[in-house]
Scaffold this motif. Structure first.
Motif, short mmCIF file in Angstrom:
data_model
loop_
_atom_site.label_atom_id
_atom_site.label_comp_id
_atom_site.label_asym_id
_atom_site.label_seq_id
_atom_site.Cartn_x
_atom_site.Cartn_y
_atom_site.Cartn_z
N LEU A 1 0.82 -1.21 0.00
CA LEU A 1 0.00 0.00 0.00
C LEU A 1 0.86 1.26 0.00
O LEU A 1 0.58 2.21 -0.70
CB LEU A 1 -0.93 -0.01 1.23
N ASP A 2 1.95 1.23 0.74
CA ASP A 2 2.79 2.42 0.85
C ASP A 2 3.78 2.54 -0.31
O ASP A 2 3.98 3.61 -0.86
CB ASP A 2 3.54 2.39 2.18
N LYS A 3 4.42 1.47 -0.67
CA LYS A 3 5.54 1.55 -1.61
C LYS A 3 5.16 1.41 -3.08
O LYS A 3 5.97 1.72 -3.95
CB LYS A 3 6.59 0.49 -1.27
N THR A 4 3.97 0.95 -3.39
CA THR A 4 3.65 0.73 -4.80
C THR A 4 3.18 1.99 -5.51
O THR A 4 3.06 1.98 -6.73
CB THR A 4 2.58 -0.37 -4.94
N ILE A 5 2.88 3.06 -4.78
CA ILE A 5 2.53 4.29 -5.48
C ILE A 5 3.74 5.19 -5.66
O ILE A 5 3.67 6.20 -6.33
CB ILE A 5 1.40 5.05 -4.76
N ASP A 6 4.86 4.81 -5.05
CA ASP A 6 6.09 5.58 -5.20
C ASP A 6 6.69 5.39 -6.59
O ASP A 6 6.50 4.36 -7.23
CB ASP A 6 7.14 5.15 -4.17
N ILE A 7 7.42 6.40 -7.03
CA ILE A 7 8.16 6.30 -8.28
C ILE A 7 9.48 5.60 -7.96
O ILE A 7 10.42 6.22 -7.49
CB ILE A 7 8.40 7.71 -8.87
N ARG A 8 9.49 4.31 -8.16
CA ARG A 8 10.66 3.49 -7.85
C ARG A 8 10.65 2.26 -8.74
O ARG A 8 9.60 1.86 -9.24
CB ARG A 8 10.69 3.13 -6.37
N PRO A 9 11.79 1.62 -8.95
CA PRO A 9 11.87 0.51 -9.90
C PRO A 9 11.28 -0.81 -9.40
O PRO A 9 11.14 -1.75 -10.17
CB PRO A 9 13.37 0.36 -10.15
N ASP A 10 10.89 -0.89 -8.15
CA ASP A 10 10.43 -2.15 -7.58
C ASP A 10 9.21 -2.73 -8.32
O ASP A 10 9.14 -3.93 -8.58
CB ASP A 10 10.07 -1.98 -6.10
N MET A 11 8.23 -1.90 -8.63
CA MET A 11 7.02 -2.40 -9.29
C MET A 11 7.31 -2.86 -10.70
O MET A 11 6.77 -3.88 -11.14
CB MET A 11 5.93 -1.32 -9.30
N MET A 12 8.15 -2.15 -11.42
CA MET A 12 8.48 -2.59 -12.78
C MET A 12 9.25 -3.90 -12.74
O MET A 12 9.07 -4.76 -13.60
CB MET A 12 9.25 -1.49 -13.51
N MET A 13 10.10 -4.06 -11.72
CA MET A 13 10.82 -5.31 -11.53
C MET A 13 9.83 -6.45 -11.32
O MET A 13 9.96 -7.51 -11.92
CB MET A 13 11.76 -5.19 -10.34
N LEU A 14 8.82 -6.23 -10.47
CA LEU A 14 7.83 -7.27 -10.20
C LEU A 14 7.00 -7.62 -11.42
O LEU A 14 6.72 -8.79 -11.67
CB LEU A 14 6.91 -6.83 -9.06
#
Length: 161
Positions: free
Chosen positions: A117-130
């Motif tokens: 909930l907290d980290k998936t709206i951030d602009i960060r490479p984690d979601m694209m990695m997933l």
């Protein structure tokens, strides 16, 4: 009964997405987001990671953000469009979770889990990695699956840990 349960999960998922949109719009920007956006700005100006500025992961994510910067220019629109892009990537990730598990409950848990909930709206490479990792698990072609996993690794090497 099964139809009512399915309808309940679909309504819950839609409401969760709407709440996440509200959170993405009203929540302030995290310092990490500014770092990634600044690194994308440096890459768009021709600076090279590791040589011209400090960078501690692989540079695929700033390379992907650079065309957005070219389209939006040096304005607040770059922040907004980048966050919207992360929301679209998050939606793709939720869809891939459904394809992998065929369970609406798994998608609802993924959408509402406190860490996501907290980290998936951030602009960060984690979601694209997933997204790339889940896509590599769905693809039946071994070559394409390996390529997607490799790009996932290049996006953020923490996928192997």
């Amino acid at each position: 009964m099964a139809r009512i349960t399915r309808l309940f999960f679909i309504v819950a998922i839609i409401l969760t997405f709407l709440m996440r949109i509200h959170l993405a719009i009203t929540r302030g920007f995290d310092p990490d987001e500014f770092s990634y956006l600044h690194w994308a700005w440096l890459v768009s100006r021709g600076y090279l990671p590791y040589r011209d500025f400090f960078f501690y992961i692989t540079p695929v994510f700033p390379w992907l953000l650079t065309p957005i910067l070219w389209l939006t220019g040096d304005s607040i629109n770059f922040l907004i469009v980048s966050r919207v892009l992360m929301f679209v990537v998050f939606g793709a990730c939720a869809g891939l979770v459904y394809k992998l598990t065929t369970s609406l409950l798994a998608v609802l848990i993924f959408l509402t889990f406190p860490v996501t909930l907290d980290k998936t709206i951030d602009i960060r490479p984690d979601m694209m990695m997933l997204v790339l990792y889940f896509a590599s698990a769905l693809v039946r072609n071994p070559l394409l699956s390996g390529m997607l996993f490799g790009i996932s690794f290049l996006m953020l090497p923490k996928i192997i840990f």
